[in-house]
Scaffold this motif. Structure first.
Motif, mmCIF file in Angstrom:
data_model
loop_
_atom_site.group_PDB
_atom_site.id
_atom_site.type_symbol
_atom_site.label_atom_id
_atom_site.label_comp_id
_atom_site.label_asym_id
_atom_site.label_seq_id
_atom_site.Cartn_x
_atom_site.Cartn_y
_atom_site.Cartn_z
ATOM 1 N N GLU A 78 0.812 -1.293 0.185
ATOM 2 C CA GLU A 78 -0.014 0.027 0.067
ATOM 3 C C GLU A 78 0.906 1.287 -0.143
ATOM 4 N N ASN A 79 1.843 1.380 0.972
ATOM 5 C CA ASN A 79 2.711 2.475 0.887
ATOM 6 C C ASN A 79 3.533 2.749 -0.427
ATOM 7 N N GLU A 80 3.986 1.532 -1.057
ATOM 8 C CA GLU A 80 4.904 1.801 -2.256
ATOM 9 C C GLU A 80 3.778 2.167 -3.434
ATOM 10 N N LEU A 81 2.669 1.676 -3.200
ATOM 11 C CA LEU A 81 1.715 1.925 -4.437
ATOM 12 C C LEU A 81 1.291 3.434 -4.366
ATOM 13 N N ARG B 72 0.674 -0.996 -16.275
ATOM 14 C CA ARG B 72 1.792 -1.780 -15.562
ATOM 15 C C ARG B 72 2.450 -0.968 -14.686
ATOM 16 N N TRP B 73 2.990 -1.721 -13.601
ATOM 17 C CA TRP B 73 3.810 -1.005 -12.672
ATOM 18 C C TRP B 73 5.209 -1.568 -12.447
ATOM 19 N N LEU C 179 -6.770 4.419 -3.981
ATOM 20 C CA LEU C 179 -5.820 4.948 -4.873
ATOM 21 C C LEU C 179 -6.093 4.716 -6.331
ATOM 22 N N ILE C 180 -7.125 3.905 -6.615
ATOM 23 C CA ILE C 180 -7.466 3.485 -7.775
ATOM 24 C C ILE C 180 -8.042 5.008 -8.670
ATOM 25 N N GLU C 181 -8.774 5.740 -7.882
ATOM 26 C CA GLU C 181 -9.130 7.120 -8.258
ATOM 27 C C GLU C 181 -8.066 7.801 -9.024
ATOM 28 N N GLN C 182 -7.108 8.053 -8.101
ATOM 29 C CA GLN C 182 -5.910 8.769 -8.789
ATOM 30 C C GLN C 182 -5.307 8.134 -9.937
ATOM 31 N N LEU C 183 -5.093 6.820 -9.903
ATOM 32 C CA LEU C 183 -4.327 5.874 -10.982
ATOM 33 C C LEU C 183 -5.423 5.998 -12.235
#
Length: 667
Positions: free
Chosen positions: A406-409, A441-442, A464-468
């Motif tokens: 979560e933090n890295e994402l 892709r990450w 975080l999906i909203e920002q992504l």
């Protein structure tokens, strides 16, 4: 008699008739005034709670003096606009009047009479069917103040119909007008009296209720987290002193509903609250079953059930002497609360997951025991949900890895670690690349490329999906502009929407602003949403799809065939494309079921005027089968894997070169 006397006789007769008429009118007016004077009884004594039946009884005493009534009923209306017979003329208890009113309601005459500003007189229904009842008539008059309808008067008379302008009918209007105000006054007085009593009770019990509110959940009435923690602390203090060989332990079970957020998002928080209350009642019943508890060596007096918040419940079991029986008890709990709940007519099937920690093995204080039970519950969810799991030391490491992800994402966006790869969509009619699907892709600095399945669920859970999602749209638009500057064709761009993005209130406005800033036409963007997400809340999906369509976006249903939608539901969506799920393509044409499903989807789409894209095409025989069905487009490894931007440019250049060579050879 002289001629003059003969001529004067008609005048005398006229005067006598006129005098008689005036005397009758005067007598009627005196009578009417007497009736009106008696109306004061309708309002009763304001110092006491008003009674609707008493008001209507006084009203009928006045009305009965005005009209020759064979029967009469007074209907009052409730807050849901339903009419109820509240008073009936004495000696007329039979069902006949009620049956007549039901017939008037069915025929619409009752509603028509309600909207009249004067009394109406109608032939009584059924006159022709009942001997001697041909002269029966009904008098209907609304009981209404100037602001609200309070009810309806229905009276049955025998003889000639009474004209609405008859003096008795005029006075009837006055009496019922006053009755309406009396009923309104009674309702207001009752409300004020109820409020007064409520305030008095609150004042008298304020301290007790505040204490209860502090320690109990308002929705279910169960102990809340405060009381749960206090109870657990007390049991730890008086329980085993630290000897891990002690045969009696305290167990903490945390459990919550699987996918409860879907219920709130699709049906609303009101439905979610009802579901929580039903689940709480179900748990109460199970934990009060002395035979069941005894079978598992437990006692009702040593069980504490709490609602810790949201859809999470906590259970403390004191004096647990068998972990094997505890495991069986936990499974019994899940089996019995995981079932279909009917909320306001909506069937909802839900399952639960649970985590268990044991004192003193898994913690010697309240916070540690709750934290470890929560970690065990999360592990149960990770293993497929609808299961329980005991806490182990390894769970802490897994929870830690999830937290680190979560933090890295959250930092990956700031560090520009995401990339878009594009998979071509090929037209089977022309062989051209007519579309691209943008796939995120990450590029993790230590783990390399990570597929969406590894991090998208975490992004969805954390928001975080909203920002992504916004980043994906911006990057896709930027790459479309780059393609245009290089002279390469700019195919239609397909972009996926996640369930959480789909629930964003300002989704349409945000996407419209991004493509406007980038100079991209909305018609060049096709937004994809999975069929299963759409089916969670069909009305909301239709609304959002409509907003997107008005802005010019193309719309597609992804993974079609897996979400159990019906043709009747599908026709309401303003969509352009259906994407057949790869799970059906994999088996064609050998698998008869898959082949039949794909044929049906293509035929249905063509009947609705929709385009079809088949996903996951990897072999020639799959391609040939789809061509035979006249499927418009395909995508899959048979043509290309998802490509980063530079390789996409090479692919498009090669495609253009092949088309140019083919065109020159044909020329």
């Amino acid at each position: 008699m002289t001629q003059n006397e003969d001529e004067a006789q008609p005048d005398v007769d006229y005067l006598r008739e006129r005098v008689r008429h005036l005397e009758q009118a005067s007598q009627w007016h005196h009578y009417a005034m007497d009736v009106l004077t008696s109306m004061t009884a309708i309002f009763g004594d304001h110092s006491q709670s008003r009674d609707v039946a008493a008001i209507l009884e006084s009203t009928h005493e006045c009305v009965g003096r005005l009209l020759p009534l064979e029967d009469a009923g007074y209907y009052t209306v409730d807050d849901e606009s339903s009419f109820h017979l509240s008073f009936r003329q004495a000696g007329c208890e039979g069902p006949e009047l009620e049956a007549i009113v039901e017939q008037l309601i069915d025929e619409g005459m009752f509603s028509w009479a309600l909207n009249q500003n004067h009394p109406v007189c109608l032939p009584c229904p059924g006159n022709d069917d009942k001997e001697g009842a041909r002269d029966d008539h009904l008098v209907l008059h609304v009981i209404s103040s100037r602001t609200r309808i309070r009810g309806m008067f229905v009276g049955r008379t025998r003889g000639h119909p009474i004209h609405p302008r008859d003096p008795g009918m005029k006075v009837l209007s006055i009496v019922l007008f006053n009755a309406a105000y009396a009923l309104e006054s009674a309702a207001l007085y009752t409300l004020m009296d109820h409020q007064h009593k409520t305030l008095k009770k609150i004042s008298e019990r304020q301290s007790l209720e505040l204490a209860h509110q502090y320690s109990h959940d308002a929705l279910t009435g169960l102990p809340n987290r405060v009381l749960f923690s206090d109870r657990l602390h007390q049991l730890i203090q008086k329980g085993p002193t630290g000897d891990e060989d002690d045969s009696s332990h305290v167990a903490v079970i945390l459990m919550d509903l699987d996918h409860f957020k879907r219920v709130n998002d699709s049906l609303g928080h009101g439905y979610g609250d009802h579901l929580i209350k039903n689940l709480a009642d179900n748990l109460r019943t199970i934990l009060a079953d002395t035979e069941l508890l005894g079978h598992h060596h437990l006692d009702e007096g040593h069980v504490t059930l709490s609602r810790l918040g949201g859809d999470e419940f906590g259970i403390i079991l004191d004096r647990v002497d068998s972990l094997d029986l505890l495991a069986r008890f936990a499974q019994h709990l899940l089996d019995n609360v995981s079932c279909e709940y009917v909320i306001h007519g909506h069937p909802v099937f839900l399952t639960c997951s649970a985590g268990i920690s044991i004192h003193p093995f898994d913690g010697r204080d309240v916070d540690t025991l709750i934290k470890n039970a929560d970690a065990a519950m999360y592990e149960a969810k990770q293993r497929g949900r609808n299961h329980y799991h005991f806490y182990t030391q390894d769970i802490n490491a897994q929870t830690y890895r999830h937290l680190m992800l979560e933090n890295e994402l959250s930092r990956a966006l700031d560090r520009d670690e995401f990339q878009l790869h594009y998979q071509p969509q090929i037209s089977l009619a022309t062989g051209k690349v007519e579309g691209l699907e943008a796939l995120v892709r990450w590029e993790h600095p230590e783990k390399g490329y990570l597929n969406p399945g590894h991090f998208i669920p975490v992004a969805e859970d954390t928001g975080l999906i909203e920002q992504l999602g916004l980043w994906v749209v911006r990057r896709a638009c930027a790459d479309m502009n780059r393609l245009e500057t290089t002279g390469l064709p700019v195919p239609r761009m397909a972009i996926n929407l996640s369930p959480r993005q789909f629930r964003q209130a300002d989704l349409a406005a945000q996407y419209a602003a991004i493509i406007s800033d980038a100079g991209i036409q909305a018609s060049q963007i096709e937004l994809e949403l999975t069929e299963s997400t759409i089916m969670q809340d069909i009305d909301k999906a239709v609304e959002i799809f409509g907003d997107m369509q008005q802005l010019g976006f193309r719309l597609a249903v992804d993974d079609f065939g897996t979400g159990y939608s019906s043709l009747n539901q599908l026709k309401h969506f303003p969509i352009h494309t259906l994407k057949i799920d790869r799970s059906f393509i994999r088996g064609i044409p050998q698998d008869r079921d898959d082949a039949a499903i794909v044929k049906a989807i293509v035929a249905m789409a063509k009947g609705l005027g929709l385009e079809v894209v088949a996903e996951g095409v990897e072999a020639r025989h799959q391609l040939d089968f789809l061509k035979g069905l006249d499927c418009e487009s395909v995508q899959g490894f048979y043509f290309s894997r998802p490509l980063p931007y530079d390789e996409l440019c090479e692919y498009l250049q090669a495609s253009e070169s092949v088309k140019a060579t083919t065109a020159s050879s044909q020329g």
